[in-house]
Design a protein around this motif. Structure first.
Motif, PDB file in Angstrom:
ATOM      1  N   ALA A   2      25.259 -10.324 -16.608  1.00 21.76           N
ATOM      2  CA  ALA A   2      23.865 -10.052 -16.320  1.00 21.76           C
ATOM      3  C   ALA A   2      23.452  -8.719 -16.912  1.00 21.76           C
ATOM      4  N   HIS A   3      22.178  -8.580 -17.156  1.00 25.78           N
ATOM      5  CA  HIS A   3      21.670  -7.346 -17.731  1.00 25.78           C
ATOM      6  C   HIS A   3      20.615  -6.743 -16.816  1.00 25.78           C
ATOM      7  N   PRO A   4      20.371  -5.417 -16.972  1.00 26.82           N
ATOM      8  CA  PRO A   4      19.667  -4.665 -15.929  1.00 26.82           C
ATOM      9  C   PRO A   4      18.166  -4.831 -15.893  1.00 26.82           C
ATOM     10  N   VAL A   5      17.555  -5.110 -16.997  1.00 27.86           N
ATOM     11  CA  VAL A   5      16.104  -5.122 -17.044  1.00 27.86           C
ATOM     12  C   VAL A   5      15.666  -6.445 -17.622  1.00 27.86           C
ATOM     13  N   ASP A   6      14.694  -7.057 -16.997  1.00 28.27           N
ATOM     14  CA  ASP A   6      14.115  -8.261 -17.574  1.00 28.27           C
ATOM     15  C   ASP A   6      13.571  -7.888 -18.945  1.00 28.27           C
ATOM     16  N   PRO A   7      14.169  -8.387 -20.027  1.00 31.27           N
ATOM     17  CA  PRO A   7      13.745  -7.897 -21.330  1.00 31.27           C
ATOM     18  C   PRO A   7      12.338  -8.353 -21.680  1.00 31.27           C
ATOM     19  N   GLY A   8      11.602  -7.451 -22.245  1.00 26.03           N
ATOM     20  CA  GLY A   8      10.309  -7.827 -22.777  1.00 26.03           C
ATOM     21  C   GLY A   8      10.520  -8.690 -24.000  1.00 26.03           C
ATOM     22  N   PRO A   9       9.448  -9.264 -24.506  1.00 22.25           N
ATOM     23  CA  PRO A   9       9.603 -10.129 -25.671  1.00 22.25           C
ATOM     24  C   PRO A   9      10.046  -9.340 -26.891  1.00 22.25           C
ATOM     25  N   ALA A  10      10.958  -9.901 -27.670  1.00 22.31           N
ATOM     26  CA  ALA A  10      11.310  -9.277 -28.938  1.00 22.31           C
ATOM     27  C   ALA A  10      10.104  -9.390 -29.862  1.00 22.31           C
ATOM     28  N   ASP A  16       4.736  -0.113 -38.790  1.00 23.28           N
ATOM     29  CA  ASP A  16       3.491   0.592 -39.092  1.00 23.28           C
ATOM     30  C   ASP A  16       2.981   1.278 -37.831  1.00 23.28           C
ATOM     31  N   PRO A  17       2.821   2.616 -37.855  1.00 27.54           N
ATOM     32  CA  PRO A  17       2.349   3.315 -36.653  1.00 27.54           C
ATOM     33  C   PRO A  17       0.997   2.815 -36.154  1.00 27.54           C
ATOM     34  N   GLY A  18       0.234   2.136 -37.006  1.00 26.41           N
ATOM     35  CA  GLY A  18      -1.047   1.599 -36.571  1.00 26.41           C
ATOM     36  C   GLY A  18      -0.923   0.263 -35.859  1.00 26.41           C
ATOM     37  N   ASP A  19       0.269  -0.314 -35.886  1.00 22.93           N
ATOM     38  CA  ASP A  19       0.505  -1.610 -35.245  1.00 22.93           C
ATOM     39  C   ASP A  19       0.509  -1.426 -33.724  1.00 22.93           C
ATOM     40  N   PRO A  20      -0.176  -2.283 -32.980  1.00 21.63           N
ATOM     41  CA  PRO A  20      -0.183  -2.130 -31.521  1.00 21.63           C
ATOM     42  C   PRO A  20       1.184  -2.290 -30.874  1.00 21.63           C
ATOM     43  N   LEU A  21       2.146  -2.870 -31.591  1.00 22.65           N
ATOM     44  CA  LEU A  21       3.491  -3.017 -31.046  1.00 22.65           C
ATOM     45  C   LEU A  21       4.409  -1.855 -31.434  1.00 22.65           C
ATOM     46  N   HIS A  22       3.915  -0.940 -32.275  1.00 24.36           N
ATOM     47  CA  HIS A  22       4.700   0.238 -32.642  1.00 24.36           C
ATOM     48  C   HIS A  22       4.875   1.119 -31.401  1.00 24.36           C
ATOM     49  N   GLY A  42      11.794  -4.491 -25.951  1.00 22.39           N
ATOM     50  CA  GLY A  42      11.334  -5.408 -26.992  1.00 22.39           C
ATOM     51  C   GLY A  42      11.100  -4.739 -28.328  1.00 22.39           C
ATOM     52  N   CYS A  43      11.395  -3.447 -28.434  1.00 25.57           N
ATOM     53  CA  CYS A  43      11.055  -2.693 -29.645  1.00 25.57           C
ATOM     54  C   CYS A  43      11.981  -3.035 -30.822  1.00 25.57           C
ATOM     55  N   ARG A  44      11.369  -3.181 -31.980  1.00 27.60           N
ATOM     56  CA  ARG A  44      12.129  -3.452 -33.208  1.00 27.60           C
ATOM     57  C   ARG A  44      11.590  -2.605 -34.355  1.00 27.60           C
ATOM     58  N   ALA A  45      11.209  -1.369 -34.049  1.00 33.45           N
ATOM     59  CA  ALA A  45      10.515  -0.553 -35.048  1.00 33.45           C
ATOM     60  C   ALA A  45      11.434   0.043 -36.111  1.00 33.45           C
ATOM     61  N   CYS A  46      12.741   0.073 -35.858  1.00 34.71           N
ATOM     62  CA  CYS A  46      13.678   0.695 -36.812  1.00 34.71           C
ATOM     63  C   CYS A  46      14.581  -0.384 -37.405  1.00 34.71           C
ATOM     64  N   PRO A  47      14.283  -0.862 -38.595  1.00 36.61           N
ATOM     65  CA  PRO A  47      15.042  -1.996 -39.144  1.00 36.61           C
ATOM     66  C   PRO A  47      16.547  -1.766 -39.208  1.00 36.61           C
ATOM     67  N   ARG A  48      16.974  -0.568 -39.598  1.00 31.86           N
ATOM     68  CA  ARG A  48      18.409  -0.301 -39.710  1.00 31.86           C
ATOM     69  C   ARG A  48      19.089  -0.397 -38.348  1.00 31.86           C
ATOM     70  N   LEU A  49      18.439   0.108 -37.302  1.00 32.23           N
ATOM     71  CA  LEU A  49      19.050   0.097 -35.976  1.00 32.23           C
ATOM     72  C   LEU A  49      19.009  -1.294 -35.350  1.00 32.23           C
ATOM     73  N   ASP A 160      12.296  10.289 -34.806  1.00 24.80           N
ATOM     74  CA  ASP A 160      10.860  10.537 -34.632  1.00 24.80           C
ATOM     75  C   ASP A 160      10.112   9.253 -34.273  1.00 24.80           C
ATOM     76  N   THR A 161      10.547   8.125 -34.833  1.00 24.86           N
ATOM     77  CA  THR A 161       9.899   6.850 -34.509  1.00 24.86           C
ATOM     78  C   THR A 161      10.074   6.519 -33.033  1.00 24.86           C
ATOM     79  N   CYS A 162      11.233   6.865 -32.488  1.00 24.98           N
ATOM     80  CA  CYS A 162      11.534   6.534 -31.093  1.00 24.98           C
ATOM     81  C   CYS A 162      10.906   7.521 -30.103  1.00 24.98           C
ATOM     82  N   ARG A 163      10.444   8.647 -30.575  1.00 28.32           N
ATOM     83  CA  ARG A 163       9.980   9.708 -29.669  1.00 28.32           C
ATOM     84  C   ARG A 163       8.928   9.259 -28.648  1.00 28.32           C
ATOM     85  N   PRO A 164       7.966   8.419 -29.017  1.00 33.56           N
ATOM     86  CA  PRO A 164       6.942   8.066 -28.016  1.00 33.56           C
ATOM     87  C   PRO A 164       7.501   7.491 -26.718  1.00 33.56           C
TER      88      PRO A 164
END
Ligand code: SF4
Length: 267
Positions: A2-10, A16-22, A42-49, A160-164
């Motif tokens: 089991a995992h701790p948090v009900d995951p949000g949608p992937a 793009d910082p202008g994207d509402p999902l950023h 649900g965050c996927r903002a860093c392709p390498r990670l 820096d992308t993850c900072r927010p």
């Protein structure tokens, strides 16, 4: 497992910082920590990670072949009204990236939670998996980078992308948080701009990281100040070489806890 948090949608990558999902937009929309913890998963903002966290989950480590790895961003852990916040670096590939809970399932976490338990700030000395009954008292633990990076080294852009996410977490905790401990120089450097964005004034020149370093950050709005403490990271590299000992770790945590108004145990 089991995992701790009900995951949000992937989501889509949302680089793009202008994207509402950023992260810059998605974190700001979270009205509370529960919503924030769900949104970050649900965050996927860093392709390498994203690639690394998922590749690690596919290949696994021999000891964890029966695990269904979490393989998503890892949210903070601990009560939302904690007066003390501990900040690490990023999830370990076979630790939090496997278990879904920060500092859980790796040697760094073993040391950290044992210290918190000894101080009376955790009900257990071990953190094994979600559902193990672990509770923290007055302490929340989080990371400035929420996805496991190759060789534990996020790039500057990824940091820096993850900072927010951590900015919003600290903003939401402003009514109660009084002390923050940066576990390592990376956390310290990542925290200073995050704390500035969350409502505290960062001294100029910027305070330097060191084990036992302390800086007071006044609140920008005249509210309570924040005490920032530096502590060497609880990594095996530091503990195996004796750079960080358990008494050294407990001493910083105890000082920070007391300045946050908590009542940690003495040794
Ligand atoms: Fe999103 Fe942060 Fe993970 Fe990047 S490191 S994908 S910003 S949660």
């Amino acid at each position: 497992m089991a995992h701790p948090v009900d995951p949000g949608p992937a989501t889509d990558p949302a680089t793009d910082p202008g994207d509402p999902l950023h992260p810059a937009a998605a974190a700001a929309r979270a009205a509370g920590l529960t919503a924030l913890d769900r949104a970050v998963t649900g965050c996927r903002a860093c392709p390498r990670l994203v690639e690394w966290r998922e590749e690690t989950a596919r290949t696994k480590r021999r000891a964890y072949l029966d695990w269904d790895y979490w393989a998503r961003p890892v949210p903070g852990f601990g009560p939302p009204d904690a007066p003390l916040v501990l900040v690490g670096l990023a999830p370990a590939a076979h630790g939090a990236n496997r278990t879904g809970r920060i500092f859980t399932g790796d040697p760094s976490g073993d040391l950290l939670y044992a210290a918190l338990h000894r101080l009376g700030l955790a009900n257990r000395a071990e953190s094994v998996r979600h559902g193990d009954g672990l509770r923290l008292y007055g302490v929340r633990i989080t990371d400035p980078v929420r996805c496991a990076p190759p060789e534990n080294r996020p790039t500057t852009t990824e940091r820096d992308t993850c900072r927010p996410w951590i900015v919003r977490e600290l903003e939401l905790m402003r009514p109660t948080v009084r002390s923050v401990v940066a576990l390592g120089g990376f956390a310290w450097q990542a925290l200073l701009p995050a704390l500035g964005a969350a409502g505290w004034q960062v001294p100029r020149p910027r305070p330097a990281f060191g084990h036992g370093a302390r800086a007071t950050l006044p609140a920008a709005d005249g509210g309570p100040p924040l005490e920032l403490y530096g502590c060497y990271h609880v990594s095996p590299r530091n503990t195996n070489t004796g750079r960080l000992t358990t008494p050294m770790l407990r001493a910083v945590l105890r000082t920070a806890a007391r300045s946050a108004g908590l009542d940690p145990h003495d040794d």
